[in-house]
Enzyme design. Structure first.
Site, PDB file in Angstrom:
ATOM      1  N   HIS A 182      -6.495  -5.928  -5.724  1.00 35.73           N
ATOM      2  CA  HIS A 182      -6.305  -6.404  -4.360  1.00 35.73           C
ATOM      3  C   HIS A 182      -7.460  -7.316  -3.982  1.00 35.73           C
ATOM      4  O   HIS A 182      -8.467  -7.389  -4.668  1.00 35.73           O
ATOM      5  CB  HIS A 182      -6.232  -5.215  -3.397  1.00 35.73           C
ATOM      6  CG  HIS A 182      -4.995  -4.391  -3.576  1.00 35.73           C
ATOM      7  ND1 HIS A 182      -4.845  -3.152  -3.005  1.00 35.73           N
ATOM      8  CD2 HIS A 182      -3.855  -4.626  -4.272  1.00 35.73           C
ATOM      9  CE1 HIS A 182      -3.661  -2.666  -3.328  1.00 35.73           C
ATOM     10  NE2 HIS A 182      -3.053  -3.540  -4.101  1.00 35.73           N
ATOM     11  N   ASP A 207       0.859  -1.177   0.000  1.00 37.14           N
ATOM     12  CA  ASP A 207       0.000   0.000   0.000  1.00 37.14           C
ATOM     13  C   ASP A 207       0.898   1.231   0.000  1.00 37.14           C
ATOM     14  O   ASP A 207       2.129   1.117  -0.066  1.00 37.14           O
ATOM     15  CB  ASP A 207      -0.970  -0.002   1.187  1.00 37.14           C
ATOM     16  CG  ASP A 207      -0.258  -0.087   2.540  1.00 37.14           C
ATOM     17  OD1 ASP A 207       0.980   0.135   2.599  1.00 37.14           O
ATOM     18  OD2 ASP A 207      -0.927  -0.371   3.547  1.00 37.14           O
ATOM     19  N   ARG A 229      -5.406  -4.204   5.105  1.00 41.28           N
ATOM     20  CA  ARG A 229      -5.747  -2.832   4.706  1.00 41.28           C
ATOM     21  C   ARG A 229      -6.153  -2.867   3.244  1.00 41.28           C
ATOM     22  O   ARG A 229      -5.311  -2.873   2.351  1.00 41.28           O
ATOM     23  CB  ARG A 229      -4.569  -1.881   4.945  1.00 41.28           C
ATOM     24  CG  ARG A 229      -4.284  -1.656   6.422  1.00 41.28           C
ATOM     25  CD  ARG A 229      -3.240  -0.566   6.653  1.00 41.28           C
ATOM     26  NE  ARG A 229      -3.002  -0.391   8.083  1.00 41.28           N
ATOM     27  CZ  ARG A 229      -2.068  -1.046   8.780  1.00 41.28           C
ATOM     28  NH1 ARG A 229      -1.281  -1.913   8.145  1.00 41.28           N
ATOM     29  NH2 ARG A 229      -1.909  -0.835  10.061  1.00 41.28           N
TER      30      ARG A 229
END
Length: 802
Positions: A328, A83, A285
């Site tokens: 993702h 990220d 995340r």
């Protein structure tokens, strides 16, 4: 020396990866970020196109030194998280270690052997667009905090205040909800319910589809039903279904863990991080609800094996967020066949939640049958309705059902056997007064949901945002007791109507977010003077700018300039304005005894009521506000009640018991010792017996605390602590080995254990000279010519908490 050096940010992650990569690789941790903007200086040269000045953190100098040695002659692989924050850590490592631009960067969303092998076979270089997006957020937040916080100190005249771009908007959401609640006007109405006796212990519950607005209307309806015959007018059965929710994103995991496990947002992320680093779940995340084909295949195998082919339905979920990266994945187990993710209780609870949600997302719909019975009333046009539900096929409900922010609906069971025109025997018919409810206060979970809906913040920002506003005491998270409320109930039973007044507990709150007086004052100042900057839509548009930078569509320097130019101009205008005292004080009335002004104010330790002024010959009287009281809403009568403190509630052991409120909350004073009252104790009403109970309980705890003392040195003690027995040896707290009995320790053994325990490392606040720091660029010289200004700035910036 190994030929391959893999650098990650976490020691736990390093240990897991090293188990998979074999002897050709050595895996080391950077322990998070290694460089940042200076701690006690803005570190941004505004005049030089916002050039940042990064420093190696003092606690990372040794880490960098060791990594430099290992990197010599080795192939370096930067393997930080996939990220923006992870990309920035890789870039900072490259700069701090002096690595070439061609250094290999590998990413993976789960720590498994297959994922690591795939990553190593397809290395890339650092993505500077992602780095720039992270830099832009960091620099923008530093500019806002560094330049705006001193203005708050001066204009509100409270030290330690600070402003954050996203945090201040989160506070605004909580403050505005509180004001909605304060302005809400409760209205009553009458809900009609009926119970019918079907014989053999069976009961049919029904209700009127509408409520009556007045007691008279409810009375008139019940009177019409006095001689009525009730019968089944219609029966309708319809098939229905329920579908599973998508697998978890960061936001939905935080919300569901809060509702189902009572975890705070920060706790959820900490536990999820450990599960990820242990290789049990994918990266936590994410704002994607997508599952890879491989993951769907493994989920299918598990579902078919455990529940059967009928329970599997392949599903593809589309993420609502425009900024979501569909490449993702959602949060899921790395291995669906693994039912135990950890031996630690909370880790296992969170793992089970993630496992169930991911598995359920690929399961069949639950098939239901809903039956609605309409009941006719012979003497009225209105009808009653009874509803029931039966599950014909469990589907995903075999595993999981999503929770709701709202209060749980009453579960509808299956209706007893009924037939059209069947006459029903009425047991009772009730019209109960019910009241409209104000909008609910936010929990951590519902605040995350609101921020996400408004496009404010991203998966990595929700937890630190909420933690920050609570830590700064702009918002408190707590339980609050309800209040007793009377309501009217009319009941028709055995051919007569009775009216009774009942009571209920109303307004109890559990783990809700409440704004403090300080939070409301700071919010009002920022909104009044910087409305554009702290506007919800503007804050969301800034997030989109960060996304555009990450995608290479926007220059981070241009983005910062577009924000900073009007912000700095407005800041200079505000600095010239006079201090608005109405923000921090409010007149309530006049003290009937002295004739002096009574006002409520806010100070260093929170809000308080004052009688008189400092200019008066006689010193003013002060009283702190109680828990739940706000400077904005406290009334004169409630304020005057506070001056009844301190109050003597009785005596114990020939000494007075005095209750008061201090800096750390309500307490009782006895024989010059202070004992804190419990959160459930009201200092205005707490009794002598209760206070004595508190003192005795504290004495028992203290008596059990001491395990052993030593004649050789009375300052050395073996004590019971919060986390078990330990040795208090000077300024050291020494751990006791598990194989040693604390009560049997000798003085010689204690001295030896203390000698083997290292001194605490020098912290950032220590007077010891910090380790030498390296910088990427020279610090900007602007505004640092005068020694006095430099000293003042350093003192002031210590108070700014980014």
């Amino acid at each position: 020396m190994s030929k391959n050096l893999v650098i990650v940010e976490s020691p736990a992650k390093a240990k897991t990866i090293e188990n998979y990569l074999g002897t050709d690789f050595i895996v080391k941790s950077s322990f998070g970020h290694v460089r940042d903007l200076p701690e006690h200086d803005m570190g941004i040269d505004v005049e030089n196109n916002f050039q940042p000045s990064y420093e190696i953190s003092s606690d990372k100098v040794k880490v960098i030194s060791e990594l430099k040695k290992l990197a010599k002659g080795a192939e370096v692989w930067l393997a930080t998280d996939d990220d923006r924050e992870g990309e920035a850590i890789s870039w900072h490592l490259k700069e701090a270690l002096g690595l070439p631009d061609t250094t290999k960067r590998i990413v993976f969303r789960e720590i498994t052997k297959t994922a690591l092998q795939n990553a190593i076979s397809k290395p890339r270089q650092i993505d500077f667009d992602l780095v720039d997006a992270q830099q832009a957020r960091r620099i923008l937040d530093r500019l806002v905090g560094y330049e705006l916080s001193p203005v708050l100190w001066k204009k509100i005249r409270l030290g330690g205040l600070s402003a954050g771009r996203v945090q201040s908007v989160a506070v605004r959401i909580v403050v505005e909800r509180e004001r909605e609640i304060e302005a809400f006007q409760t209205k009553g109405s009458y809900k009609v319910t009926a119970r019918f006796d079907l014989g053999q212990g069976k009961v049919l519950n029904a209700e009127l589809a509408k409520n009556f607005s007045t007691e008279q209307q409810a009375q008139e309806f019940l009177e019409k039903c006095l001689s009525a015959e009730f019968s089944i007018k219609n029966l309708e059965t319809k098939p229905a279904k329920k579908s599973p929710a998508a697998p978890f994103t960061t936001s939905t995991l935080q919300q569901e863990a809060s509702r189902k496990l009572s975890f705070s947002v920060a706790q959820t992320m900490t536990i999820a991080q450990r599960l990820y680093e242990a290789g049990k779940i994918t990266y936590m995340r994410t704002d994607s609800t997508n599952l890879s084909e491989e993951a769907v295949g493994k989920a299918k195998t598990q579902i078919v094996t455990e529940y059967g082919q009928d329970f599997f339905t392949k599903r593809v979920f589309k993420t609502k967020s425009e900024s979501a990266q569909e490449a993702h994945e959602a949060i899921r187990p790395t291995d669906f066949s693994t039912l135990k993710g950890s031996n630690e209780r909370n880790e296992q609870r969170l793992y089970e939640l993630i496992w169930k949600r991911a598995i359920a997302s690929q399961m069949a719909d639950a098939q239901l049958e809903r039956t609605t019975a309409t009941i006719a009333i012979s003497t009225a046009n209105e009808t009653l309705v009874a509803q029931g539900e039966v599950i014909k096929f469990e589907g995903f409900l075999k595993v999981y059902l999503e929770s709701s922010d709202e209060e749980d609906e009453e579960q509808k069971g299956m209706l007893p056997p009924l037939s059209i025109n069947q006459v029903l025997q009425l047991s009772d018919l009730r019209a109960t007064e019910r009241f409209t409810r104000h909008p609910p206060r936010y929990t951590e979970a519902s605040l995350v949901k609101k921020l996400e809906e408004m496009g404010i913040g991203r998966p990595s920002t929700y937890a630190p945002t909420i933690s920050t506003i609570i830590r700064r005491e702009y918002v408190v998270k707590e339980d609050r007791d309800g209040h007793e409320r009377k309501f009217t109930e009319l009941s028709l039973q055995d051919g007569r109507i009775e009216r009774t007044i009942k009571t209920e507990n109303h307004g109890a709150e559990k783990s809700k977010l409440f704004p403090t007086s300080t939070g409301m004052v700071v919010n009002d100042y920022l909104v009044n003077h910087f409305e554009d900057i702290f506007d919800f839509s503007f804050t969301a548009s800034v997030e989109k700018d960060f996304d555009n930078i990450a995608e290479g569509k926007l220059s981070w320097r241009d983005m910062i300039k577009n924000f900073y130019t009007p912000f700095h101009k407005k800041l200079n205008e505000v600095k010239e304005e006079a201090v608005d005292k109405s923000l921090t004080s409010r007149d309530l009335g006049e003290d009937p005894e002295s004739g002096k002004k009574v006002s409520v104010r806010i100070g260093k330790y929170g809000p308080y009521v004052q009688i008189g002024d400092v200019e008066d010959e006689e010193k003013p009287k002060f009283a702190s506000l109680l828990k739940g009281q706000l400077m904005e809403t406290i009334k004169f009568e409630d304020a005057m009640e506070l001056f009844k403190l301190p109050r003597v509630v009785g005596s114990f052991e020939d000494a007075e018991l005095t209750v008061n409120i201090g800096r750390f909350g309500p307490y009782v004073k006895h024989q010059n010792k202070f004992y804190s009252l419990a959160k459930t104790d009201d200092p205005m009403t707490v009794t002598e017996d209760r206070v004595i109970e508190i003192i005795k309980d504290k004495r028992v705890i203290e008596s059990n605390r001491l395990i052993k003392e030593f004649d050789e040195d009375p300052d050395v003690k073996v004590l019971n602590g919060r986390y078990g027995p330990y040795i208090a040896f000077g300024k050291k707290n020494v751990k006791i080995p598990k194989d040693q009995e604390p009560a049997s320790l000798t003085f010689e053994q204690v001295v030896k254990l203390a000698a083997e325990t290292p001194d605490k490392p020098v912290g950032r606040g220590s007077r010891k000279a910090p380790a030498k720091k390296t910088t990427e660029t020279k610090k900007p010289a602007a505004k640092k010519t005068a020694a006095k200004k430099t000293a003042t700035k350093k003192t002031a910036t210590k108070k700014i908490k980014e």
